[in-house]
Design a protein around this motif. Structure first.
Motif, PDB file in Angstrom:
ATOM      1  N   MET A 146      13.027   7.274   8.770  1.00  0.00           N
ATOM      2  CA  MET A 146      12.444   6.804   7.548  1.00  0.00           C
ATOM      3  C   MET A 146      12.072   5.330   7.713  1.00  0.00           C
ATOM      4  O   MET A 146      12.866   4.529   8.190  1.00  0.00           O
ATOM      5  CB  MET A 146      13.453   6.968   6.413  1.00  0.00           C
ATOM      6  CG  MET A 146      12.951   6.353   5.148  1.00  0.00           C
ATOM      7  SD  MET A 146      14.226   6.067   3.925  1.00  0.00           S
ATOM      8  CE  MET A 146      14.207   7.529   2.983  1.00  0.00           C
ATOM      9  N   ILE A 147      10.885   4.980   7.266  1.00  0.00           N
ATOM     10  CA  ILE A 147      10.408   3.602   7.349  1.00  0.00           C
ATOM     11  C   ILE A 147      10.621   2.943   5.995  1.00  0.00           C
ATOM     12  O   ILE A 147      10.217   3.461   4.965  1.00  0.00           O
ATOM     13  CB  ILE A 147       8.911   3.561   7.719  1.00  0.00           C
ATOM     14  CG1 ILE A 147       8.715   4.151   9.104  1.00  0.00           C
ATOM     15  CG2 ILE A 147       8.394   2.136   7.637  1.00  0.00           C
ATOM     16  CD1 ILE A 147       7.268   4.239   9.499  1.00  0.00           C
ATOM     17  N   VAL A 148      11.266   1.787   6.020  1.00  0.00           N
ATOM     18  CA  VAL A 148      11.495   1.023   4.799  1.00  0.00           C
ATOM     19  C   VAL A 148      10.530  -0.155   4.817  1.00  0.00           C
ATOM     20  O   VAL A 148      10.500  -0.926   5.752  1.00  0.00           O
ATOM     21  CB  VAL A 148      12.953   0.519   4.725  1.00  0.00           C
ATOM     22  CG1 VAL A 148      13.153  -0.322   3.477  1.00  0.00           C
ATOM     23  CG2 VAL A 148      13.917   1.685   4.750  1.00  0.00           C
ATOM     24  N   ARG A 149       9.754  -0.247   3.783  1.00  0.00           N
ATOM     25  CA  ARG A 149       8.738  -1.304   3.701  1.00  0.00           C
ATOM     26  C   ARG A 149       9.091  -2.242   2.550  1.00  0.00           C
ATOM     27  O   ARG A 149       9.337  -1.803   1.438  1.00  0.00           O
ATOM     28  CB  ARG A 149       7.376  -0.673   3.478  1.00  0.00           C
ATOM     29  CG  ARG A 149       6.288  -1.690   3.303  1.00  0.00           C
ATOM     30  CD  ARG A 149       4.971  -1.031   3.097  1.00  0.00           C
ATOM     31  NE  ARG A 149       4.330  -1.012   4.392  1.00  0.00           N
ATOM     32  CZ  ARG A 149       3.223  -0.375   4.655  1.00  0.00           C
ATOM     33  NH1 ARG A 149       2.658   0.354   3.733  1.00  0.00           N
ATOM     34  NH2 ARG A 149       2.681  -0.435   5.838  1.00  0.00           N
ATOM     35  N   TYR A 150       9.113  -3.546   2.839  1.00  0.00           N
ATOM     36  CA  TYR A 150       9.409  -4.545   1.822  1.00  0.00           C
ATOM     37  C   TYR A 150       8.136  -4.880   1.055  1.00  0.00           C
ATOM     38  O   TYR A 150       7.083  -5.070   1.636  1.00  0.00           O
ATOM     39  CB  TYR A 150       9.970  -5.819   2.466  1.00  0.00           C
ATOM     40  CG  TYR A 150      10.098  -6.965   1.479  1.00  0.00           C
ATOM     41  CD1 TYR A 150      11.133  -7.003   0.575  1.00  0.00           C
ATOM     42  CD2 TYR A 150       9.157  -7.982   1.443  1.00  0.00           C
ATOM     43  CE1 TYR A 150      11.249  -8.032  -0.335  1.00  0.00           C
ATOM     44  CE2 TYR A 150       9.261  -9.016   0.540  1.00  0.00           C
ATOM     45  CZ  TYR A 150      10.313  -9.030  -0.343  1.00  0.00           C
ATOM     46  OH  TYR A 150      10.416 -10.059  -1.258  1.00  0.00           O
ATOM     47  N   GLN A 151       8.243  -4.942  -0.255  1.00  0.00           N
ATOM     48  CA  GLN A 151       7.115  -5.370  -1.075  1.00  0.00           C
ATOM     49  C   GLN A 151       7.608  -6.488  -1.988  1.00  0.00           C
ATOM     50  O   GLN A 151       8.636  -6.361  -2.644  1.00  0.00           O
ATOM     51  CB  GLN A 151       6.580  -4.215  -1.912  1.00  0.00           C
ATOM     52  CG  GLN A 151       5.350  -4.602  -2.686  1.00  0.00           C
ATOM     53  CD  GLN A 151       4.701  -3.400  -3.352  1.00  0.00           C
ATOM     54  OE1 GLN A 151       5.154  -2.275  -3.191  1.00  0.00           O
ATOM     55  NE2 GLN A 151       3.660  -3.642  -4.093  1.00  0.00           N
ATOM     56  N   HIS A 152       6.880  -7.582  -2.001  1.00  0.00           N
ATOM     57  CA  HIS A 152       7.240  -8.723  -2.836  1.00  0.00           C
ATOM     58  C   HIS A 152       7.276  -8.283  -4.296  1.00  0.00           C
ATOM     59  O   HIS A 152       6.424  -7.518  -4.737  1.00  0.00           O
ATOM     60  CB  HIS A 152       6.214  -9.851  -2.639  1.00  0.00           C
ATOM     61  CG  HIS A 152       6.671 -11.150  -3.205  1.00  0.00           C
ATOM     62  ND1 HIS A 152       6.530 -11.459  -4.525  1.00  0.00           N
ATOM     63  CD2 HIS A 152       7.289 -12.211  -2.623  1.00  0.00           C
ATOM     64  CE1 HIS A 152       7.023 -12.655  -4.753  1.00  0.00           C
ATOM     65  NE2 HIS A 152       7.487 -13.144  -3.603  1.00  0.00           N
ATOM     66  N   PRO A 153       8.264  -8.765  -5.064  1.00  0.00           N
ATOM     67  CA  PRO A 153       8.392  -8.334  -6.459  1.00  0.00           C
ATOM     68  C   PRO A 153       7.162  -8.633  -7.321  1.00  0.00           C
ATOM     69  O   PRO A 153       6.897  -7.934  -8.287  1.00  0.00           O
ATOM     70  CB  PRO A 153       9.597  -9.116  -6.979  1.00  0.00           C
ATOM     71  CG  PRO A 153      10.272  -9.687  -5.806  1.00  0.00           C
ATOM     72  CD  PRO A 153       9.335  -9.665  -4.662  1.00  0.00           C
ATOM     73  N   LEU A 154       6.407  -9.665  -6.975  1.00  0.00           N
ATOM     74  CA  LEU A 154       5.232 -10.016  -7.776  1.00  0.00           C
ATOM     75  C   LEU A 154       3.932  -9.467  -7.198  1.00  0.00           C
ATOM     76  O   LEU A 154       2.847  -9.832  -7.647  1.00  0.00           O
ATOM     77  CB  LEU A 154       5.142 -11.538  -7.910  1.00  0.00           C
ATOM     78  CG  LEU A 154       6.341 -12.198  -8.601  1.00  0.00           C
ATOM     79  CD1 LEU A 154       6.169 -13.708  -8.616  1.00  0.00           C
ATOM     80  CD2 LEU A 154       6.521 -11.678 -10.002  1.00  0.00           C
ATOM     81  N   GLN A 155       4.015  -8.604  -6.220  1.00  0.00           N
ATOM     82  CA  GLN A 155       2.825  -8.078  -5.555  1.00  0.00           C
ATOM     83  C   GLN A 155       1.880  -7.383  -6.541  1.00  0.00           C
ATOM     84  O   GLN A 155       0.670  -7.536  -6.463  1.00  0.00           O
ATOM     85  CB  GLN A 155       3.220  -7.110  -4.430  1.00  0.00           C
ATOM     86  CG  GLN A 155       2.048  -6.576  -3.642  1.00  0.00           C
ATOM     87  CD  GLN A 155       1.278  -7.656  -2.906  1.00  0.00           C
ATOM     88  OE1 GLN A 155       1.847  -8.668  -2.512  1.00  0.00           O
ATOM     89  NE2 GLN A 155       0.002  -7.464  -2.749  1.00  0.00           N
TER      90      GLN A 155
END
Length: 153
Positions: free
Chosen positions: A1-10
């Motif tokens: 499984m790939i975990v991708r970080y996304q900025h909270p304000l994206q």
């Protein structure tokens, strides 16, 4: 499984970009203008405007006074890239910066000076702040009755 970080304000950033795109489509590219951050304060009797103008040279700044309207405009140019340069991200937008302020009545162009240093444009209006008029007490005198009537018998 790939975990991708996304900025909270994206999501908000994407919404802002989409809004700008729609405004440009509807009103043309000139409709999207940057309004730089500014501080307005007094130093003695001077009125001072400090405007954020990063990446702007003195030749790219115009300060004009028309009546009570003080206009500050600047052009931020895109950095010329050399052969072999490769941008990973371009976050410094090129374009026009514009801000308008209202100054007190009677300000003359000779009272206005401007300096640019360290990405901050400081516009000073000399002797623009007049002292507040001193409150004076007005004496109130007693007047006689406004209507004189005779009593009926």
């Amino acid at each position: 499984m790939i975990v991708r970080y996304q900025h909270p304000l994206q999501a908000f950033r994407q919404l802002d970009r989409e809004f700008d795109r729609l405004v440009r489509l509807g009103f043309g590219r000139g409709a999207v203008r940057n309004s730089p951050e500014a501080d307005v304060y007094t130093e003695g009797s001077d009125l001072v405007f400090t405007v954020a103008a990063p990446g702007v040279g003195t030749e790219d700044v115009t300060v004009t006074l028309e009546g009570r309207r003080l206009s500050i405009e600047a052009e931020r140019r895109r950095r010329e890239s050399s052969e072999g340069d490769r941008y990973l991200h371009r976050g410094l937008a090129a374009g026009r910066l514009s801000r308008v302020f209202t100054v007190p009545e009677g300000v003359e162009p000779s009272q206005v000076s401007a300096e640019l240093a360290d990405g901050l444009l400081t516009v000073r209006v000399a002797d623009a702040v007049r002292p507040a008029p001193e409150a004076r007490r007005i004496p109130v005198r007693e007047a006689g009755p406004a209507i004189e009537a005779e009593a009926a018998e």
